[in-house]
Enzyme design. Structure first.
Site, PDB file in Angstrom:
ATOM      1  N   VAL A 136       5.632 -12.627  27.782  1.00 57.67           N
ATOM      2  CA  VAL A 136       6.313 -12.005  26.651  1.00 57.67           C
ATOM      3  C   VAL A 136       7.721 -11.634  27.107  1.00 57.67           C
ATOM      4  CG1 VAL A 136       6.247 -10.183  24.920  1.00 57.67           C
ATOM      5  CG2 VAL A 136       4.113 -11.058  25.863  1.00 57.67           C
ATOM      6  N   SER A 137       8.713 -11.998  26.314  1.00 61.81           N
ATOM      7  CA  SER A 137      10.099 -11.835  26.764  1.00 61.81           C
ATOM      8  C   SER A 137      10.488 -10.370  26.943  1.00 61.81           C
ATOM      9  CB  SER A 137      11.050 -12.528  25.785  1.00 61.81           C
ATOM     10  OG  SER A 137      10.877 -12.035  24.472  1.00 61.81           O
ATOM     11  N   ASP A 138      10.156  -9.508  25.972  1.00 58.69           N
ATOM     12  CA  ASP A 138      10.583  -8.114  26.123  1.00 58.69           C
ATOM     13  C   ASP A 138       9.789  -7.388  27.213  1.00 58.69           C
ATOM     14  OD1 ASP A 138       8.315  -8.161  24.561  1.00 58.69           O
ATOM     15  OD2 ASP A 138       9.129  -6.964  22.935  1.00 58.69           O
ATOM     16  N   CYS A 139       8.518  -7.734  27.378  1.00 59.76           N
ATOM     17  CA  CYS A 139       7.731  -7.139  28.468  1.00 59.76           C
ATOM     18  C   CYS A 139       8.300  -7.581  29.819  1.00 59.76           C
ATOM     19  CB  CYS A 139       6.271  -7.555  28.360  1.00 59.76           C
ATOM     20  SG  CYS A 139       5.453  -6.978  26.866  1.00 59.76           S
TER      21      CYS A 139
END
Length: 494
Positions: free
Chosen positions: A464-467
């Site tokens: 996941v990009s934001d994680c």
């Protein structure tokens, strides 16, 4: 009494597999770091502890229409007891009209930081529920229905599924606390009956034998053998959407229906506004209760559905296309299911997909290892709190840990909580994805994941990009701090 267990494989719950068998069907990429499962122990807990749990449950139930979210009290009480936490920092109060002094604000912050640190699990994350949609909860709406979320208005999808669950679990048609079943059934019938359930509900009701597959818009498994240059190829779909329709298309292609029991026959009478045998399934395909309708189908979408339904699907289900195309499409679809299962350690991407992939594996082989590996991961999805047991959308362990760590670092009290920070740092290092999905992952509609963080734990495997951004930020912050406080720094290559 229910107990939360962290970073452990296997479990003791009573079902068809013993503990030794379960451990043979469960595996991990990082020794289960981040895993959080609830287990029931009939002998656990003192009389005082049990009374505390019952008091929390009663308080929630009596106030459920006014304070709908739970406070996640059960694991908090357990952790604080196990750690023998005693708050030694005196409480301060700010009187009306008093100017808030820095000393009082700092004291309150120190109390919060020490309390929050006590809630950290041994592997470095902070457990928490992440249930998302309501799959099984007491009726939270006063009209007798269920909403998709605890704040939401009643909808046909959740009300019908919860009613069916209660009936399967043994409640009579008028049973349940506060006549829950009778009220829910009345809500369903007042809104046209379950023919007005949206598409995912139509799929599940068809599987259960409460609907007919002819009442569903087509979900042909041939979708998975389309050439990649087409604009509607699966690789071009959002991953959650693709993962839902992958097992759905397999079950649709199989036209799988469970055994028709006396209960199913009763539910047919209870949930439909007209006799089951008289329903024109072709006409109910597009029906949807207004409470469930977020956006109406545009005309072009309905034309596409009708073309598939009237022209394409009859061809694919008859000789020779059922042998030349449909069977191959089902095999390819199941190959994708097995690939996704293996690369997520049978967690899959989320709760909707999990149960559908598990059912598809059971349909393929009820006694096979694929299905048994799915069973071993069911506890990863169950969560228990004072509002009862619920199914999580999955966990948010990495996501929550990143924000918890950043909040603790922002407190400027790092010298008081070195062990908490070191554990959090260790959790992030052990939760980073170390490998890409197996094999030729691009042909399986997947992307690189090496170096990323997931929303939950490493075993989940879905980057996941934001994680990833938050995980990297935390590790960069730790790299600027003394190792004797936060532990060994992450290698620059990672």
């Amino acid at each position: 009494m229910w107990r939360l267990k962290v970073a452990e494989g296997g479990n003791n719950n009573n079902n068809n597999m013993n503990v030794k068998e379960k451990k043979a069907y469960i595996y991990s990429t990082n020794e289960f770091v981040g895993r959080q499962i609830w287990e029931f122990d009939a002998e656990a807990g003192s009389q005082e502890e049990r009374a505390e749990v019952e008091a929390a449950r009663s308080t929630f139930y009596n106030n459920r229409f006014h304070l709908k979210p739970c406070s996640d009290l059960l694991w908090r009480m357990q952790f604080l007891r196990e750690k023998r936490f005693q708050q030694t920092i005196p409480q301060v109060k700010v009187e009306d009209g008093e100017v808030i002094a820095c000393e009082k604000a700092t004291t309150s912050l120190r109390r919060a930081v020490h309390f929050f640190s006590a809630l950290q699990a041994a592997d470095g994350h902070w457990p928490a529920e992440n249930p998302g949609p309501l799959f099984f909860l007491p009726p939270l709406n006063e009209d007798g229905g269920w909403g998709l979320h605890i704040e939401g208005h009643s909808i046909m999808f959740c009300t019908a599924l919860n009613y069916i669950c209660m009936r399967i679990l043994g409640q009579g048609p008028d049973g349940g606390q506060d006549n829950a079943c009778a009220r829910a059934r009345q809500w369903i019938l007042d809104h046209g009956g379950v023919t007005y359930i949206p598409s995912w509900g139509k799929t599940w009701l068809s599987i259960l034998g409460l609907f007919d597959w002819a009442g569903c818009n087509p979900m042909p498994p041939e979708f998975w053998i389309l050439p990649s240059f087409l604009p509607v190829h699966p690789a071009k779909m959002w991953c959650y959407c693709r993962m839902v329709y992958m097992p759905m298309s397999y079950l649709y292609g199989k036209r799988f229906v469970c055994q028709i029991t006396p209960l199913i026959l009763q539910l047919r009478e209870e949930l439909h506004a007209q006799p089951f045998k008289e329903i024109n399934w072709r006409k109910v395909r597009q029906l949807c209760a207004k409470e469930d309708l977020y956006y109406p189908h545009p005309l072009i979408q309905n034309l596409l559905w009708d073309s598939l339904y009237i022209c394409i699907e009859p061809l694919l289900t008859h000789w020779p296309f059922n042998k030349l195309v449909r069977e191959r499409a089902l095999q390819v679809t199941m190959h994708h299911i097995h690939y996704e299962d293996e690369n997520s350690r049978y967690i899959t991407i989320g709760c909707v997909e999990k149960v559908l992939c598990m059912l598809a594996c059971w349909v393929e082989d009820p006694n096979g290892d694929y299905f048994k590996k799915h069973l071993a991961r069911i506890p990863d999805y169950m969560w228990v709190a004072e509002d009862g047991m619920k199914m999580q959308s999955f966990g948010s362990q990495a996501w929550d840990a990143c924000f918890a760590i950043q909040a603790l670092l922002a407190s400027n009290l790092i010298d008081e909580i070195p062990l908490t920070l070191a554990r959090g740092h260790d959790f992030l290092k052990k939760s980073q994805a170390k490998e890409n999905p197996s094999g030729d992952f691009k042909s399986m509609c997947r992307h690189i994941s090496k170096g990323s963080w997931t929303f939950s734990d490493q075993d989940h495997g879905w980057q996941v990009s934001d994680c990833t951004a938050e995980g990297l930020k935390c590790c960069l912050l730790f790299s600027l701090m003394p190792p004797e406080i936060v532990g060994e720094h992450m290698e620059a290559e990672r």
